[in-house]
Design a protein around this motif. Structure first.
Motif, PDB file in Angstrom:
ATOM      1  N   PRO A  86       0.670  -1.245  -0.110  1.00  0.00           N
ATOM      2  CA  PRO A  86       0.102   0.106   0.009  1.00  0.00           C
ATOM      3  C   PRO A  86       0.721   1.268  -0.038  1.00  0.00           C
ATOM      4  O   PRO A  86       0.539   2.312  -0.598  1.00  0.00           O
ATOM      5  CB  PRO A  86      -0.918  -0.123   1.231  1.00  0.00           C
ATOM      6  N   ALA A  87       1.817   1.303   0.854  1.00  0.00           N
ATOM      7  CA  ALA A  87       2.766   2.409   0.572  1.00  0.00           C
ATOM      8  C   ALA A  87       3.370   2.661  -0.470  1.00  0.00           C
ATOM      9  O   ALA A  87       3.680   3.889  -0.960  1.00  0.00           O
ATOM     10  CB  ALA A  87       3.846   2.313   1.906  1.00  0.00           C
ATOM     11  N   SER A  88       3.855   1.767  -1.296  1.00  0.00           N
ATOM     12  CA  SER A  88       4.259   2.150  -2.523  1.00  0.00           C
ATOM     13  C   SER A  88       3.281   2.546  -3.662  1.00  0.00           C
ATOM     14  O   SER A  88       3.742   3.318  -4.441  1.00  0.00           O
ATOM     15  CB  SER A  88       4.781   0.516  -3.162  1.00  0.00           C
ATOM     16  N   ILE A  89       2.210   1.933  -3.506  1.00  0.00           N
ATOM     17  CA  ILE A  89       0.947   2.381  -4.376  1.00  0.00           C
ATOM     18  C   ILE A  89       0.760   4.108  -4.056  1.00  0.00           C
ATOM     19  O   ILE A  89       0.785   4.826  -4.796  1.00  0.00           O
ATOM     20  CB  ILE A  89      -0.488   1.725  -4.064  1.00  0.00           C
ATOM     21  N   GLU A  90       0.669   4.254  -2.810  1.00  0.00           N
ATOM     22  CA  GLU A  90       0.456   5.760  -2.315  1.00  0.00           C
ATOM     23  C   GLU A  90       1.671   6.613  -3.023  1.00  0.00           C
ATOM     24  O   GLU A  90       1.246   7.755  -3.702  1.00  0.00           O
ATOM     25  CB  GLU A  90       0.614   5.956  -1.058  1.00  0.00           C
ATOM     26  N   ALA A  91       2.892   6.297  -2.919  1.00  0.00           N
ATOM     27  CA  ALA A  91       4.184   7.057  -3.326  1.00  0.00           C
ATOM     28  C   ALA A  91       3.893   7.110  -4.757  1.00  0.00           C
ATOM     29  O   ALA A  91       4.324   7.970  -5.337  1.00  0.00           O
ATOM     30  CB  ALA A  91       5.393   6.266  -2.655  1.00  0.00           C
ATOM     31  N   ALA A  92       3.692   6.021  -5.445  1.00  0.00           N
ATOM     32  CA  ALA A  92       3.895   5.989  -6.741  1.00  0.00           C
ATOM     33  C   ALA A  92       2.589   6.823  -7.649  1.00  0.00           C
ATOM     34  O   ALA A  92       2.901   7.645  -8.409  1.00  0.00           O
ATOM     35  CB  ALA A  92       3.599   4.586  -7.446  1.00  0.00           C
ATOM     36  N   ALA A  93       1.350   6.752  -6.813  1.00  0.00           N
ATOM     37  CA  ALA A  93       0.324   7.644  -7.436  1.00  0.00           C
ATOM     38  C   ALA A  93       0.915   9.189  -7.051  1.00  0.00           C
ATOM     39  O   ALA A  93       0.520  10.134  -8.271  1.00  0.00           O
ATOM     40  CB  ALA A  93      -0.888   7.361  -6.444  1.00  0.00           C
ATOM     41  N   LYS A  94       1.229   9.595  -6.009  1.00  0.00           N
ATOM     42  CA  LYS A  94       1.900  10.780  -5.987  1.00  0.00           C
ATOM     43  C   LYS A  94       2.748  11.240  -7.061  1.00  0.00           C
ATOM     44  O   LYS A  94       2.713  12.375  -7.760  1.00  0.00           O
ATOM     45  CB  LYS A  94       2.310  11.157  -4.544  1.00  0.00           C
ATOM     46  N   GLU A  95       3.794  10.460  -7.297  1.00  0.00           N
ATOM     47  CA  GLU A  95       4.686  10.636  -8.372  1.00  0.00           C
ATOM     48  C   GLU A  95       4.305  10.869  -9.678  1.00  0.00           C
ATOM     49  O   GLU A  95       4.564  11.775 -10.396  1.00  0.00           O
ATOM     50  CB  GLU A  95       5.752   9.506  -8.193  1.00  0.00           C
ATOM     51  N   VAL A  96       3.260   9.845 -10.200  1.00  0.00           N
ATOM     52  CA  VAL A  96       2.873   9.898 -11.571  1.00  0.00           C
ATOM     53  C   VAL A  96       1.632  11.318 -11.543  1.00  0.00           C
ATOM     54  O   VAL A  96       1.910  11.896 -12.671  1.00  0.00           O
ATOM     55  CB  VAL A  96       1.666   8.682 -11.658  1.00  0.00           C
ATOM     56  N   LEU A  97       0.976  11.548 -10.775  1.00  0.00           N
ATOM     57  CA  LEU A  97       0.140  12.728 -10.587  1.00  0.00           C
ATOM     58  C   LEU A  97       0.956  13.945 -10.830  1.00  0.00           C
ATOM     59  O   LEU A  97       0.693  14.948 -11.307  1.00  0.00           O
ATOM     60  CB  LEU A  97      -0.961  12.623  -9.552  1.00  0.00           C
ATOM     61  N   THR A  98       2.105  14.128 -10.061  1.00  0.00           N
ATOM     62  CA  THR A  98       3.025  15.095  -9.854  1.00  0.00           C
ATOM     63  C   THR A  98       3.469  15.463 -11.422  1.00  0.00           C
ATOM     64  O   THR A  98       3.725  16.469 -11.822  1.00  0.00           O
ATOM     65  CB  THR A  98       4.077  15.242  -8.915  1.00  0.00           C
ATOM     66  N   ASN A 149      -3.928  -9.636  -6.817  1.00  0.00           N
ATOM     67  CA  ASN A 149      -5.070  -9.518  -7.847  1.00  0.00           C
ATOM     68  C   ASN A 149      -6.223  -8.899  -7.263  1.00  0.00           C
ATOM     69  O   ASN A 149      -7.067  -8.143  -8.314  1.00  0.00           O
ATOM     70  CB  ASN A 149      -5.306 -10.897  -8.256  1.00  0.00           C
ATOM     71  N   VAL A 150      -6.623  -8.850  -6.074  1.00  0.00           N
ATOM     72  CA  VAL A 150      -7.730  -7.962  -5.641  1.00  0.00           C
ATOM     73  C   VAL A 150      -7.598  -6.966  -4.979  1.00  0.00           C
ATOM     74  O   VAL A 150      -8.015  -5.842  -5.273  1.00  0.00           O
ATOM     75  CB  VAL A 150      -8.622  -9.139  -4.824  1.00  0.00           C
ATOM     76  N   LEU A 151      -6.731  -6.944  -4.034  1.00  0.00           N
ATOM     77  CA  LEU A 151      -6.310  -5.733  -2.853  1.00  0.00           C
ATOM     78  C   LEU A 151      -5.501  -4.776  -3.866  1.00  0.00           C
ATOM     79  O   LEU A 151      -5.642  -3.637  -3.755  1.00  0.00           O
ATOM     80  CB  LEU A 151      -5.417  -6.103  -1.699  1.00  0.00           C
ATOM     81  N   GLY A 152      -4.607  -5.156  -4.750  1.00  0.00           N
ATOM     82  CA  GLY A 152      -3.775  -4.398  -5.526  1.00  0.00           C
ATOM     83  C   GLY A 152      -4.767  -3.371  -6.487  1.00  0.00           C
ATOM     84  O   GLY A 152      -4.639  -2.212  -6.415  1.00  0.00           O
ATOM     85  N   PRO A 153      -5.654  -3.869  -7.206  1.00  0.00           N
ATOM     86  CA  PRO A 153      -6.700  -3.021  -7.976  1.00  0.00           C
ATOM     87  C   PRO A 153      -7.232  -2.184  -7.145  1.00  0.00           C
ATOM     88  O   PRO A 153      -7.493  -1.067  -7.734  1.00  0.00           O
ATOM     89  CB  PRO A 153      -7.270  -4.121  -8.698  1.00  0.00           C
ATOM     90  N   ILE A 154      -8.059  -2.481  -6.096  1.00  0.00           N
ATOM     91  CA  ILE A 154      -8.719  -1.932  -5.188  1.00  0.00           C
ATOM     92  C   ILE A 154      -7.792  -0.656  -4.603  1.00  0.00           C
ATOM     93  O   ILE A 154      -8.140   0.654  -4.523  1.00  0.00           O
ATOM     94  CB  ILE A 154      -9.425  -2.620  -3.957  1.00  0.00           C
ATOM     95  N   ARG A 155      -6.774  -0.797  -4.221  1.00  0.00           N
ATOM     96  CA  ARG A 155      -5.724  -0.039  -3.750  1.00  0.00           C
ATOM     97  C   ARG A 155      -5.311   1.141  -4.713  1.00  0.00           C
ATOM     98  O   ARG A 155      -5.318   2.273  -4.540  1.00  0.00           O
ATOM     99  CB  ARG A 155      -4.540  -0.411  -3.059  1.00  0.00           C
ATOM    100  N   LEU A 156      -5.265   0.658  -6.069  1.00  0.00           N
ATOM    101  CA  LEU A 156      -4.906   1.599  -7.032  1.00  0.00           C
ATOM    102  C   LEU A 156      -5.828   2.344  -7.425  1.00  0.00           C
ATOM    103  O   LEU A 156      -5.661   3.474  -7.543  1.00  0.00           O
ATOM    104  CB  LEU A 156      -4.411   0.815  -8.095  1.00  0.00           C
ATOM    105  N   ILE A 157      -7.112   1.875  -7.498  1.00  0.00           N
ATOM    106  CA  ILE A 157      -8.189   2.911  -7.796  1.00  0.00           C
ATOM    107  C   ILE A 157      -8.666   3.900  -6.632  1.00  0.00           C
ATOM    108  O   ILE A 157      -8.587   5.002  -6.914  1.00  0.00           O
ATOM    109  CB  ILE A 157      -9.503   1.957  -8.072  1.00  0.00           C
ATOM    110  N   GLY A 158      -8.365   3.236  -5.488  1.00  0.00           N
ATOM    111  CA  GLY A 158      -8.626   4.331  -4.377  1.00  0.00           C
ATOM    112  C   GLY A 158      -7.692   5.368  -4.417  1.00  0.00           C
ATOM    113  O   GLY A 158      -7.693   6.651  -3.998  1.00  0.00           O
ATOM    114  N   VAL A 206      -8.808   7.684  -7.890  1.00  0.00           N
ATOM    115  CA  VAL A 206     -10.046   7.730  -8.426  1.00  0.00           C
ATOM    116  C   VAL A 206     -10.447   9.320  -8.088  1.00  0.00           C
ATOM    117  O   VAL A 206     -11.341   9.662  -8.898  1.00  0.00           O
ATOM    118  CB  VAL A 206     -11.075   7.047  -7.467  1.00  0.00           C
ATOM    119  N   GLU A 207     -10.330   9.886  -6.970  1.00  0.00           N
ATOM    120  CA  GLU A 207     -10.290  11.252  -6.854  1.00  0.00           C
ATOM    121  C   GLU A 207      -9.759  12.282  -8.121  1.00  0.00           C
ATOM    122  O   GLU A 207     -10.738  12.899  -8.713  1.00  0.00           O
ATOM    123  CB  GLU A 207      -9.738  11.723  -5.398  1.00  0.00           C
ATOM    124  N   HIS A 208      -8.516  11.952  -8.459  1.00  0.00           N
ATOM    125  CA  HIS A 208      -8.233  12.457  -9.557  1.00  0.00           C
ATOM    126  C   HIS A 208      -8.797  12.275 -10.889  1.00  0.00           C
ATOM    127  O   HIS A 208      -9.283  13.123 -11.694  1.00  0.00           O
ATOM    128  CB  HIS A 208      -6.728  12.192  -9.763  1.00  0.00           C
TER     129      HIS A 208
END
Length: 251
Positions: free
Chosen positions: A62-74, A111-120, A123-125
């Protein structure tokens, strides 16, 4: 989903279906960001395909997903397509709990938590973009079980119904949900699958899938012809026969 003019993030795209789709979308005029755990593979993609950006991400973390999302959106505030590609497949023997539990938990996490966390994380963006898409990736095995991979089958069935449910929730918004439903494809998802003559060649799958996206921009599922044997077994009324054929051939 339009076939070009998007900014697309595909975690799990350093190999197999993800890499093939990333390259195909890049060639069609999209800005593509590839995500993956192995930095050496990311560097290889960036060097061989100028214009493709890369971000390290571990979709089981989850921490890697959060960090990557910030990097991608920046770096790509215009992002409007997320492809939840990352996935694993494990053969499991459910007659011996000590041999299957760890693999089953890993499959569900990725396969399940990964996509859920990615969408989370995105999704706001995405809901703030004028035209956005979440592409999920299920499988023909969401509809007909392959005996050796029970957790994988279940995880992809979960992704199918998640996709259906989110489509209901996002109705009336700018965010669409597009489900990619692959058959068995010649990748390294399981040992020996790259040489399996019963599996669909990767290049053929990618070409047909991209052509379907282009031809049907309002589609909710992308089903290549070969996956329909599994996808509609219950509808046709030959489900038991398809289960028998699938498992008898060990496809």
């Amino acid at each position: 989903m339009d076939i070009s003019g998007n900014t697309v993030f595909i975690p799990g795209a350093t190999g197999g279906l993800g890499r093939a789709l990333a390259l195909a979308l890049h060639e069609r005029g999209n800005t593509v960001i590839v995500g993956g755990r192995r930095t050496e593979l990311l560097a290889e993609i960036a060097e061989e395909h100028p214009g493709i950006d890369t971000v390290r991400i571990d979709t089981a973390d989850p921490a890697s997903i959060e960090a990557a999302a910030k990097e991608v959106l920046t770096r790509h505030p215009e992002l409007n397509v997320l492809v939840t590609m990352a996935g694993i497949m494990r053969a499991e023997d459910w007659t011996h709990p000590s041999t299957f539990l760890a693999d089953a938990e890993a499959v569900v996490t990725t396969n399940v938590l990964g996509p859920i966390r990615l969408i989370g994380a995105f999704v706001e963006h995405l809901l703030g973009r004028p035209d956005a898409t979440v592409m999920t990736v299920s499988s023909g095995l969401a509809f007909v079980p392959y005996g050796p991979t029970p957790s994988y089958n279940a995880s992809k069935a979960a992704i199918h119904l998640l996709s259906e449910s989110l489509r209901v929730q996002y109705a009336g918004t700018s965010l669409k949900v597009l489900e990619l439903v692959p058959p068995s494809v010649r990748t390294n998802l399981l040992p020996g699958q790259e040489e399996n003559p019963l599996a669909m060649p990767l290049s053929e799958f990618t070409a047909e899938a991209v052509e379907l996206i282009e031809r049907r921009p309002d589609a909710t599922e992308i089903q290549v012809e070969r996956v329909k044997y599994l996808r509609y077994a219950e509808v046709r009324g030959d489900y038991d026969e398809v289960v028998s054929v699938l498992n008898g051939h060990q496809n």
